[in-house]
Design an enzyme around this catalytic site. Structure first.
Site, short mmCIF file in Angstrom:
data_model
loop_
_atom_site.label_atom_id
_atom_site.label_comp_id
_atom_site.label_asym_id
_atom_site.label_seq_id
_atom_site.Cartn_x
_atom_site.Cartn_y
_atom_site.Cartn_z
N LYS A 79 -17.24 19.18 17.11
CA LYS A 79 -16.01 19.97 16.97
C LYS A 79 -15.51 19.84 15.53
O LYS A 79 -15.54 18.73 14.96
CB LYS A 79 -14.97 19.44 17.96
CG LYS A 79 -13.69 20.25 18.06
CD LYS A 79 -12.79 19.70 19.16
CE LYS A 79 -11.52 20.51 19.32
NZ LYS A 79 -10.65 20.01 20.41
N SER A 154 -9.29 23.27 23.96
CA SER A 154 -9.56 23.84 22.66
C SER A 154 -11.01 23.62 22.19
O SER A 154 -11.45 24.29 21.26
CB SER A 154 -8.61 23.22 21.62
OG SER A 154 -8.83 21.83 21.52
N SER A 178 -8.62 19.29 26.36
CA SER A 178 -9.50 20.09 25.51
C SER A 178 -10.99 19.80 25.61
O SER A 178 -11.79 20.57 25.10
CB SER A 178 -9.09 19.95 24.05
OG SER A 178 -8.03 20.82 23.79
N1 GLN Z 1 -4.43 23.18 26.03
C1 GLN Z 1 -3.96 22.02 25.36
C2 GLN Z 1 -2.94 22.42 24.33
O1 GLN Z 1 -2.89 23.56 24.02
C3 GLN Z 1 -5.13 21.34 24.79
C4 GLN Z 1 -4.89 20.44 23.63
C5 GLN Z 1 -6.05 19.55 23.32
O2 GLN Z 1 -6.52 18.85 24.21
N2 GLN Z 1 -6.46 19.51 22.07
O3 GLN Z 1 -2.21 21.62 23.85
#
Ligand code: GLN
Length: 489
Positions: A79, A154, A178
């Site tokens: 990532k 994400s 995420s």
């Molecule tokens: N969907 C979560 C957010 O928008 C995911 C964040 C993450 O785990 N980086 O905050």
């Protein structure tokens, strides 16, 4: 399918038996990446030269028989929120378009030391803010099972790159689902490790008290092997835990779960779940019972506060963390006559709408007059949520829940409504404020799309989660299914 799936275990075997060299495997992966991109959108950069150099070094190491482990010579991708020296690290944000890191994140250093071969940096929602990868500042990533749908977020690129068989494993980052959510949407395994199990040094911070790094792959065994390499105490991250890292895979017990006590939190099995998701999950629970596990009802009474607590603290920490991207460091706006204008222009132009929304809301909940009502209150409720988990783990070894209420949704379905998007995280957000680990394991299909189950353990409970997930995969074949290219647009 044109080629047999290249899992980490298979790649290790090919290298060990000299059926393939690391350079050959790496070239194969790169060829697949080039064939899939840019249509898939999983890669923000393809680090071809870097990968071939690492692969040649791995081949020499294998030839010498010098400290060869399961990751030596095997390609992977990461990532784009993890620093990689000399290569671009963008967090999928325009504000970091030209940022080249001067150092490697600790996890990258560990993978380098293990002889792993990095082929690229993966797409994500900008700074990890999102659940669909639609918030990438560059281009969205598609779901390999259906190109009209999102891969989850994400770490969408990390899920899609494995699901499309481009690399055997990837690294993701999970602040509030995420890793687990894209794992479920893409039909692969993903671990959100215990907070502090894996060093955050060199991770571009979203929410420093939630962020956890973890692997994604087709099998629990592969995820366990990568976790073993990246976990452990790091003097460069004072929150990293000083606990020995077990040889997780050595503790597997085949398909036998006798004596394992699972809890079903009643707050996670309510209305609103897509019927096919509920059906797949209940079938998985029956399967686990068949392997010898016992299942009992438990309650996590503060679950209803998980979303507001998570988003309040996350926005607050994000607003503080992102203050460093001011145009003086990292990237400068082309023209500014004074310092204030430099800040304003850089940030107005460099951040996307979701990032701006969160910085504003985070600044608000931390501001004088609102701090007590929002931020402090959220931290107090966070402690109650942590106690809920502690209590549940007095009578259970692990909890089982859905990962997401639905399967992968269509592009545009939720992007106009931030609240609808936030609600897709309803089952994953309680885990991060509590610091416990969560493992997403594919457990079936609903309307042709993958469904994931979430196994939650106590802090440092990864061995139990891996044991359960591995036993489940020994008795099911969901992880052997692959996206059928004919069904994708
Ligand atoms: N969907 C979560 C957010 O928008 C995911 C964040 C993450 O785990 N980086 O905050």
């Amino acid at each position: 399918m044109a080629h047999p799936p290249l899992t980490l275990a298979r790649a290790t075997e090919l290298l060990r038996t000299r059926q393939a060299s690391s350079v050959e495997l790496t070239k194969q992966c790169l060829a697949r990446v080039h064939a899939a991109e840019p249509n898939l959108g999983a890669f923000l950069s393809i680090t071809e030269e870097h990968a071939l150099k690492q692969a040649r070094a791995a081949d020499e190491r294998i030839a010498r028989g010098d400290n060869v482990g399961p990751l030596t010579g095997v390609p992977y991708a990461v990532k784009d929120c993890l620093n990689t020296v000399g290569l671009r690290t963008t967090c999928a944000s325009k504000i970091l378009r030209d940022y080249v890191s001067p150092y490697d994140a600790t996890v990258i250093r560990k993978l380098n030391a293990a002889g792993a071969v990095m082929v690229g940096k993966l797409n994500m929602d900008e700074f990890g803010m999102g659940s669909s990868c639609e918030n990438s500042g560059y281009f969205p990533c598609k779901n390999p099972w259906d190109h009209g749908r999102v891969p989850g977020g994400s770490s969408g690129g990390s899920g899609a790159a494995v699901a499309a068989d481009l690399v055997p494993y990837t690294l993701g980052e999970d602040t509030g689902g995420s890793i687990r959510m894209p794992a479920a949407f893409c039909g692969v395994v993903g671990l959100k490790s215990t907070y502090g199990r894996v060093s955050r040094n060199g991770l571009l911070a979203l929410s420093s008290s939630f962020d956890s790094i973890g692997p994604m792959a087709w099998t629990v065994e592969d995820v366990a092997q990568v976790t073993r390499v990246i976990a452990g105490r790091d003097p460069l991250d004072s929150t990293s835990l000083d606990a020995p890292v077990p040889d997780y895979a050595a503790q597997f017990t085949g398909a036998d779960l006798k004596g394992v006590r699972l809890g079903m939190p009643k707050e996670y099995f309510t209305e609103g779940m897509q019927p096919g998701v509920a059906k797949a999950l209940l079938a998985a629970i029956d399967n686990l019972k068949g392997l010898g596990a016992t299942v009992q009802d438990v309650s996590l009474p503060h679950t209803k506060y998980a979303m507001p607590v998570y988003y309040t603290v996350q926005f607050a920490e994000a607003s503080a963390n992102l203050a460093r991207y001011d145009g003086v460091r990292f990237r400068t706006a082309a023209e500014a006559d004074d310092l204030l204008n430099l800040y304003l222009r850089t940030r107005a132009d460099g951040f996307g709408p979701e990032v701006k929304r969160r910085i504003l809301l985070g600044t608000y909940v931390l501001s004088v007059g609102h701090y007590d009502a929002y931020y402090l209150k959220a931290q107090q409720v966070r402690e109650l949520m942590r106690q809920d988990f502690d209590k549940a783990f007095e009578s259970c070894d692990a909890l089982i829940t859905p990962v997401a209420p639905t399967t992968a949704f269509k592009f545009g379905e939720k992007s106009a409504d931030p609240l609808a998007m936030y609600l897709s995280d309803i089952y994953v957000t309680a885990v991060n404020p509590s610091g416990v680990p969560g493992l997403s394991v594919p457990c079936g299909f609903a309307d042709g799309l993958p469904v994931g189950m979430q196994l939650i353990g106590p802090r440092l409970g990864e061995p139990t989660l891996f044991r359960i997930g591995h036993a489940y995969q020994q008795s099911t074949d969901w992880h052997l299914r692959r996206p059928n290219s004919e069904t994708t647009a």
